[in-house]
Design a protein around this motif. Structure first.
Motif, PDB file in Angstrom:
ATOM      1  N   GLY A 218      12.898  49.856  43.293  1.00  0.00           N
ATOM      2  CA  GLY A 218      14.286  49.107  42.757  1.00  0.00           C
ATOM      3  C   GLY A 218      14.603  48.073  41.997  1.00  0.00           C
ATOM      4  O   GLY A 218      14.175  46.983  41.967  1.00  0.00           O
ATOM      5  N   ALA A 219      12.839  47.226  43.643  1.00  0.00           N
ATOM      6  CA  ALA A 219      12.717  45.862  43.427  1.00  0.00           C
ATOM      7  C   ALA A 219      11.629  45.578  42.030  1.00  0.00           C
ATOM      8  O   ALA A 219      10.534  44.722  42.847  1.00  0.00           O
ATOM      9  N   THR A 220      11.644  45.642  41.711  1.00  0.00           N
ATOM     10  CA  THR A 220      10.983  44.880  40.022  1.00  0.00           C
ATOM     11  C   THR A 220      11.213  43.732  39.726  1.00  0.00           C
ATOM     12  O   THR A 220      10.860  43.544  38.757  1.00  0.00           O
ATOM     13  N   ASN A 221      12.086  42.640  40.047  1.00  0.00           N
ATOM     14  CA  ASN A 221      12.787  41.883  40.062  1.00  0.00           C
ATOM     15  C   ASN A 221      11.815  40.781  40.638  1.00  0.00           C
ATOM     16  O   ASN A 221      12.669  39.351  40.592  1.00  0.00           O
ATOM     17  N   ILE A 222      10.657  41.433  41.732  1.00  0.00           N
ATOM     18  CA  ILE A 222       9.347  39.987  42.512  1.00  0.00           C
ATOM     19  C   ILE A 222       8.402  40.004  41.817  1.00  0.00           C
ATOM     20  O   ILE A 222       7.517  40.875  41.515  1.00  0.00           O
ATOM     21  N   THR A 223       8.155  38.979  41.467  1.00  0.00           N
ATOM     22  CA  THR A 223       6.858  38.453  41.175  1.00  0.00           C
ATOM     23  C   THR A 223       5.640  38.132  42.434  1.00  0.00           C
ATOM     24  O   THR A 223       6.421  37.269  43.136  1.00  0.00           O
ATOM     25  N   TRP A 224       5.114  38.846  42.481  1.00  0.00           N
ATOM     26  CA  TRP A 224       3.784  38.951  43.873  1.00  0.00           C
ATOM     27  C   TRP A 224       2.760  38.209  43.268  1.00  0.00           C
ATOM     28  O   TRP A 224       1.559  37.711  42.309  1.00  0.00           O
TER      29      TRP A 224
END
Length: 358
Positions: A275-281
């Protein structure tokens, strides 16, 4: 009359001598000023280059504000350097408000994001609001993100305290995942090899890291393995297979770089699955590969566009005064086409700085 003439001549000679002395002093001072202002000149070149439209994919910059050992990288290491930084960053080109899409940082429609590592200490994780405020006060400019290290040391933990401090300061937390047990440079890490990450040895801790990241419910910027093409860090290919091709994965790829790439993809997959789709990689490289060998080239380490949102690069002038001098634009000219050939993703200059040159 004769005495008066002699006195007049003596006076004229004295005036001429004074003028000559003043001129010599001015020349000497000018030379010293030019020499003392080499850092200021580098900074001026950097901002002029960034505003030149020669590098249209560069959409963010982040100054590395720190003094250590014989390096004086802070923007206020001299009055001249501080003036140069303030003048350069005062341009409306350098913006302080970020754009997001589904909690992912996207490139600005106009301008370049201004950010910094605002001197979070020698371990790069002593995060305080005061340090952020101090940098912004010096720069006369706000920052978009505050850049800090998440050192794994003896265990892997999400840096919730540091993230909350940065969030409360009104900035975006930028987390540098640093898989290192200690700060020893130039060798393999005794624990965190790329193969162990791939094999799942740390999956339990990484899963919790991902859950904690998701639970912040705020946009996070994250990179794994800064400056991967530099052998000063243990995640560099040199310590994970180097130029071998027969002992891991695709026999057509170099094992060291392929292991890093797969370790990074493994971490991103864990985050996405939890669920950590709030990360910009971000994928972060140094402008020059060291060593400059085939297996250590930037392209070999790239996880791919399906995993990475931004490309990042370090662009440093001399970090100690006796190192070879290169202008910011010369360095960027060398690495920019490598990055644009690698991907069409936006580019962030994640670290740039230079020491005072004596």
């Amino acid at each position: 009359m004769k005495n008066l003439m002699c006195q007049s001549l003596a006076c004229i000679k004295k005036i001429i001598t004074t003028i000559i002395c003043c001129a010599v002093i001015m020349v000497l001072c000018s030379c010293k000023k030019d020499k003392d202002n080499k850092k200021a000149e580098w900074i001026e070149n950097a901002f002029a280059s960034l505003e030149s439209n020669h590098y249209p994919k560069v959409k963010a910059i982040s100054w590395w504000h720190e003094n250590f050992d014989n390096s004086f990288l802070k923007i206020n290491s001299s009055n001249e350097s501080l003036d140069a930084y303030r003048k350069g960053v005062s341009s409306p080109t350098f913006i302080t408000v970020a754009n997001f899409n589904s909690k992912k940082l996207i490139e600005p429609t106009v301008g370049i994001y201004h950010s910094a590592y605002p001197d979070f200490g020698g371990t790069e994780d002593n995060v305080t609001a005061e340090r952020i405020i101090n940098f912004e006060t010096l720069a006369n400019k706000k920052i978009v993100w505050a850049y800090f290290s998440n050192n794994w040391y003896s265990n892997i933990q999400f840096p919730i305290e540091e993230v909350n401090i940065i969030k409360e300061a009104g900035k975006i937390p930028f987390i540098r995942i640093m898989p290192r047990t200690n700060f020893d440079e130039g060798g393999p890490d005794p624990n965190y090899t790329m193969q162990k990450i791939i094999d799942g040895d740390y999956d339990i801790a990484l899963t919790q890291w991902a859950i904690d990241a998701a639970n912040t419910n705020i946009p996070l910027l994250v990179e794994f393995g800064a400056e991967v093409n530099g052998d000063w860090f243990p995640w560099n290919g040199k310590y994970n297979g180097a130029g071998e091709t027969a002992f891991y994965g695709d026999p057509n790829l170099y094992d060291g770089a392929e292991r890093f790439k797969d370790a990074y993809k493994h971490i991103i997959n864990i985050c996405n699955n939890n669920g950590a789709t709030n990360i910009t990689w971000f994928f972060h490289v140094n402008a020059y590969s060291d060593p400059d060998l085939d297996w250590n080239q930037i392209k070999n380490y790239y996880p791919g566009d399906n995993y990475i949102d931004w490309l990042g690069v370090s662009v440093y002038g001399p970090q100690e005064s006796d190192e070879d001098y290169q202008e910011f634009s010369d360095i960027l000219n060398d690495v920019y086409p490598i990055l644009t050939n690698l991907s069409n993703k936006p580019i962030a200059i994640l670290e740039f700085a230079i020491t005072e040159i004596e």
